[in-house]
Enzyme design. Structure first.
Site, mmCIF file in Angstrom:
data_model
loop_
_atom_site.group_PDB
_atom_site.id
_atom_site.type_symbol
_atom_site.label_atom_id
_atom_site.label_comp_id
_atom_site.label_asym_id
_atom_site.label_seq_id
_atom_site.Cartn_x
_atom_site.Cartn_y
_atom_site.Cartn_z
ATOM 1 N N SER A 1 -36.084 27.079 -43.515
ATOM 2 C CA SER A 1 -37.455 27.530 -43.288
ATOM 3 C C SER A 1 -38.352 26.742 -44.224
ATOM 4 C CB SER A 1 -37.571 29.030 -43.592
ATOM 5 O OG SER A 1 -38.927 29.433 -43.665
ATOM 6 N N TYR B 1 -37.133 36.380 -49.622
ATOM 7 C CA TYR B 1 -36.845 35.473 -48.514
ATOM 8 C C TYR B 1 -36.924 34.021 -48.969
ATOM 9 C CZ TYR B 1 -37.187 33.407 -43.832
ATOM 10 O OH TYR B 1 -36.979 32.658 -42.696
#
Length: 264
Positions: A149, A162
């Protein structure tokens, strides 16, 4: 078809077909990637915890199989890897399983949420890669894909857990590429930015659809799962000597994790 009912005759008939394993294939980017690789001519083995979803998808694709799997369960992952021995080769592993839980600041984040994200985004990649690496190497032309990501490359407020997990996934890909230099295995990292899927934001906000919708509010065209899947398929299908080390893909409206153009 399911792995436990796979027809050996079908396996023999497709002996020349390359095999790709996709984790987290029950929805979103994983499901779209399975479709894209199938369209590119791969036999696709779909893995996810939700057996009904991957079985339904496998039924749509030629020479596809579904295998219910939790990538955080090492014993189950090892059993899955052994089950692939019936194929002539295992050529591609797409480490897509992952996700975010919560958006609290570091000061109040729940350690249980952080642990959950670490286990699936980091240890899940580790388990699958370790278990399948011997077969990928033996194929003579293996590919490991890590879906990380943009969170794995820069930070943002409310994303600590995250971001930390995706930094871990990025580091696995970067380190593995160094360690496999000279081996017949490519290591590709694809780092998507803002992608609107049916579940990612909703899961992150624990089912709060209103909060999930605000993530994309005013953004004309966030990425779709298909956009990312097309990127993965393109990278995987490059000639064997071409390695796409890192590909960051964002919608035009997103300049960084913290700068997004919104119409309202």
């Amino acid at each position: 078809m399911t792995a436990d009912t796979a027809d050996t005759a079908d396996t023999a008939d497709t002996a020349g077909v390359r095999t790709a394993v996709v984790t987290g294939a029950s929805s979103g980017i994983g499901a779209a990637t399975a479709r894209a690789l199938s369209a590119a001519g791969y036999r696709v083995v779909l893995t996810a915890r939700r057996k009904d979803r991957i079985e339904a998808l496998a039924a749509e694709l030629p020479h596809a199989e579904a295998y219910a799997l939790d990538v955080t369960d090492r014993a189950a992952v090892d059993a899955f890897a052994r089950s692939l021995a019936r194929f002539p080769s295992v050529d591609v592993l797409v480490n897509n399983a992952g996700g975010a839980v919560g958006a609290e600041p570091v000061a109040t984040g729940d350690p249980a949420d952080w642990r959950t994200m670490y286990e699936v985004n980091v240890l899940g990649v580790l388990h699958m890669t370790q278990a399948l690496l011997p077969a990928l190497t033996a194929s003579g032309d293996g590919t490991v894909v890590v879906l990380s990501s943009t969170a794995g490359h820069s930070t943002y407020e409310g994303g600590g857990g995250y971001v930390a997990a995706k930094h871990g996934a990025h580091v696995i890909a970067e380190t593995l590429r160094l360690e496999l230099c000279g081996e017949p295995v490519r290591v590709i990292e694809v780092a998507p930015g803002m992608v609107k899927t049916e579940e990612f934001a909703t899961t992150r906000f624990r089912g709060d659809a209103e909060k999930a919708a605000k993530v994309y509010q005013g953004v004309d065209a966030p990425l779709t799962a298909q956009d990312v899947a097309d990127t993965v398929a393109w990278a995987v299908t490059r000639p064997p000597h071409v390695n796409i080390d890192l590909l960051v893909v964002r919608p035009r409206a997103q300049a960084s994790n913290t700068k997004v153009h919104r119409n309202s």
